[in-house]
Design a protein around this motif. Structure first.
Motif, PDB file in Angstrom:
ATOM      1  N   LEU A 195      -1.321   8.318   4.849  1.00 37.75           N
ATOM      2  CA  LEU A 195      -0.736   6.172   4.231  1.00 37.75           C
ATOM      3  C   LEU A 195      -0.299   5.422   5.346  1.00 37.75           C
ATOM      4  N   ARG A 196      -1.122   4.398   5.572  1.00 38.10           N
ATOM      5  CA  ARG A 196      -1.353   3.375   6.069  1.00 38.10           C
ATOM      6  C   ARG A 196      -0.355   2.115   5.106  1.00 38.10           C
ATOM      7  N   VAL A 197       0.708   0.922   5.650  1.00 36.12           N
ATOM      8  CA  VAL A 197       1.010   0.282   4.586  1.00 36.12           C
ATOM      9  C   VAL A 197       0.913  -1.101   5.265  1.00 36.12           C
ATOM     10  N   VAL A 198       0.316  -2.107   4.221  1.00 33.39           N
ATOM     11  CA  VAL A 198       0.206  -3.219   5.034  1.00 33.39           C
ATOM     12  C   VAL A 198       0.760  -4.175   3.858  1.00 33.39           C
ATOM     13  N   TRP A 199       1.590  -5.451   4.694  1.00 28.73           N
ATOM     14  CA  TRP A 199       1.782  -6.558   4.154  1.00 28.73           C
ATOM     15  C   TRP A 199       1.557  -7.446   4.448  1.00 28.73           C
ATOM     16  N   SER A 200       2.720  -8.160   3.244  1.00 30.41           N
ATOM     17  CA  SER A 200       2.677 -10.212   4.224  1.00 30.41           C
ATOM     18  C   SER A 200       3.660 -10.357   4.924  1.00 30.41           C
ATOM     19  N   ASP A 201       4.265 -11.055   5.790  1.00 28.96           N
ATOM     20  CA  ASP A 201       5.419 -11.300   6.348  1.00 28.96           C
ATOM     21  C   ASP A 201       4.912 -12.569   6.961  1.00 28.96           C
ATOM     22  N   VAL A 239     -12.514   5.788   4.903  1.00 33.35           N
ATOM     23  CA  VAL A 239     -10.644   4.974   4.511  1.00 33.35           C
ATOM     24  C   VAL A 239     -10.946   4.291   3.586  1.00 33.35           C
ATOM     25  N   LEU A 240      -9.887   4.459   2.351  1.00 35.30           N
ATOM     26  CA  LEU A 240      -9.595   3.713   1.539  1.00 35.30           C
ATOM     27  C   LEU A 240      -8.199   2.777   1.329  1.00 35.30           C
ATOM     28  N   THR A 241      -9.196   2.048   0.418  1.00 38.30           N
ATOM     29  CA  THR A 241      -7.962   0.868  -0.050  1.00 38.30           C
ATOM     30  C   THR A 241      -7.787   1.168  -1.349  1.00 38.30           C
ATOM     31  N   THR A 242      -6.547   1.324  -1.861  1.00 38.72           N
ATOM     32  CA  THR A 242      -6.542   1.345  -2.612  1.00 38.72           C
ATOM     33  C   THR A 242      -4.534   0.823  -3.314  1.00 38.72           C
ATOM     34  N   HIS A 243      -5.095   1.155  -4.544  1.00 39.48           N
ATOM     35  CA  HIS A 243      -3.171   0.136  -5.444  1.00 39.48           C
ATOM     36  C   HIS A 243      -2.682   2.151  -6.609  1.00 39.48           C
ATOM     37  N   SER A 244      -3.572   2.706  -6.295  1.00 36.43           N
ATOM     38  CA  SER A 244      -3.429   3.605  -7.322  1.00 36.43           C
ATOM     39  C   SER A 244      -2.349   5.002  -6.554  1.00 36.43           C
ATOM     40  N   ALA A 245      -1.416   4.903  -7.199  1.00 33.22           N
ATOM     41  CA  ALA A 245      -0.186   6.031  -7.015  1.00 33.22           C
ATOM     42  C   ALA A 245      -1.191   7.335  -7.353  1.00 33.22           C
ATOM     43  N   ARG A 289       1.042  -7.367   8.501  1.00 37.75           N
ATOM     44  CA  ARG A 289       0.742  -6.584   9.235  1.00 37.75           C
ATOM     45  C   ARG A 289       0.488  -4.884   8.549  1.00 37.75           C
ATOM     46  N   VAL A 290       0.194  -4.657   9.479  1.00 36.95           N
ATOM     47  CA  VAL A 290       0.047  -2.746   9.534  1.00 36.95           C
ATOM     48  C   VAL A 290       0.711  -1.551   9.526  1.00 36.95           C
ATOM     49  N   LEU A 325      -5.458   2.511   2.881  1.00 41.39           N
ATOM     50  CA  LEU A 325      -4.786   1.241   3.202  1.00 41.39           C
ATOM     51  C   LEU A 325      -4.388   1.128   1.753  1.00 41.39           C
ATOM     52  N   ILE A 326      -2.922   0.834   1.865  1.00 47.60           N
ATOM     53  CA  ILE A 326      -1.874   0.471   0.559  1.00 47.60           C
ATOM     54  C   ILE A 326      -1.470  -0.383   0.967  1.00 47.60           C
TER      55      ILE A 326
END
Length: 385
Positions: A342-348, A325-331, A353-354, A34-35
């Motif tokens: 990869l699963r992209v998580v963002w705020s709308d 399952v990982l949560t990460t900020h690491s490029a 959303r994911v 989860l990124i």
């Protein structure tokens, strides 16, 4: 997937009006990352798995209380709270997908009731065990294939106490769902808790922050201990041995590390945060009661960049026997994973959303024009619409 317990393969999680999510679905695989930026909703996805995990352990009321209470779980749209629901999908073998679903409704005083609770378990010869509850009564259908002739079904109706889960009523379908939910685990290693002198504890389950590492490691057989030492040495060069130690009524671990001046001994509290975090993650993967799906939150924290590749290689290998399952900020981590993981998580606006990475972005990555990590740094890993 294999495990020491009867575990399914977890295929998807759906959230409705849960925390920052109005409507979301995430599909699992052997290894998923989860990124997304801070406050985008990664932790709220993990919170849903923690809630599900807590239900068979603590019961529904306490599971909700451990997540901040019912009112905190509700998604708010334009300031209005909405009633939450969670659905976990899974599969036993190559057969049909089963599910567990829990929907809650509001009562006065920020209290709740169970509006709907359902399970579908296609396990025996395509004859599914199941149950459905309206919060007051649970109706279950159980199939018996042990008798001569074709499988036969038995129906049961049992009352459910207000605010409780139907899983507390017993019966084979409820038992299987309890096992499935118990197979979820989250890990967020706190090095200080790993390094401190620890109380003796149960070794059946790894503590999520690493507060029982000494007891869990002591309970492992010789082969499992040797494997952890070998894995840790790939991350932290020079580690040659790890030994349990007892001081009065407390427990800790002794690390033996090769140096230019020979082997030196260090108690856990003397080791670096990065070493303790890496050790905690490896021990969580090796715990006696292997989880079916383990969430590791931000494994990159305090771990040297040069060691991350070794850690990810270990996680990829372990994902053959349990889902990770990982949560990460690491490029750097993202660059080590296939884009399909990869699963992209963002705020709308007012919701999180994911989604998977978009096909357009996948084509760019397949052509080798840029790396996933570079896109993550530029905040340009576009999700599917």
């Amino acid at each position: 997937m294999t495990s020491s317990r009867f575990m399914p393969t977890y295929t998807a999680l759906e959230l409705t009006n849960f925390l920052s999510y109005k409507s979301a679905r995430i599909e699992f695989d052997d290894l998923v990352a989860l990124i997304g930026p801070n406050a985008s909703g990664k932790s709220n996805l993990v919170a849903a798995l923690k809630l599900l995990r807590d239900i068979p352990t603590y019961g529904l009321p306490l599971a909700i209380a451990r997540r901040g209470g019912y009112d905190q779980l509700r998604h708010r749209s334009q300031g209005r709270p909405n009633d939450p629901a969670i659905r976990l999908e899974f599969r036993y073998g190559p057969g049909e997908t089963g599910f567990y679903e829990l929907a809650l409704a509001s009562l006065k005083g920020k209290r709740y009731r169970v509006k709907r609770e359902r399970a579908f378990l296609p396990i025996i010869d395509n004859h599914p065990d199941s149950f459905v509850s309206d919060g007051a009564t649970v109706h279950s259908v159980e199939w018996d294939s042990e008798t001569d002739g074709p499988p036969r079904s038995e129906e049961r109706r049992v009352p459910v106490a207000p605010g409780q889960s139907a899983l507390s009523t017993g019966g084979f379908p409820a038992h299987l769902i309890q096992l499935a939910l118990s197979g979820l685990q989250t890990v967020e290693i706190h090095p200080a808790r790993v390094g401190e002198l620890q109380e003796p504890s149960s070794t059946a389950e790894f503590d999520p922050v690493g507060a029982n590492t000494a007891s869990v490691f002591d309970a492992l057989d010789t082969a499992a201990r040797a494997k952890i030492v070998e894995q840790l040495a790939a991350i932290v060069p020079g580690i040659v041995r790890i030994e349990p130690r007892v001081y009065a009524d407390k427990r800790t671990l002794l690390f033996v590390q090769r140096t230019a001046h020979g082997n030196r001994e260090f108690l856990a509290k003397q080791m670096s945060d990065g070493t303790l975090r890496a050790f905690g993650i490896l021990l969580a993967l090796a715990q006696p009661e292997t989880p079916g799906l383990i969430v590791i939150e931000e494994p990159e924290v305090a771990i040297h960049l040069g060691a991350l590749q070794s850690l990810i290689e270990i996680l990829q290998a372990e994902s053959r026997t349990m889902q990770v399952v990982l949560t990460t900020h690491s490029a750097d981590i993202v660059d080590e994973l296939p884009v399909e993981s990869l699963r992209v998580v963002w705020s709308d606006t007012e919701q999180s959303r994911v989604a998977n990475v978009s096909e357009h972005t996948r084509r760019i990555l397949r052509d080798g024009l840029i790396t996933p990590g570079a896109l993550l740094r530029a905040d340009a890993l576009d999700p599917e619409s």
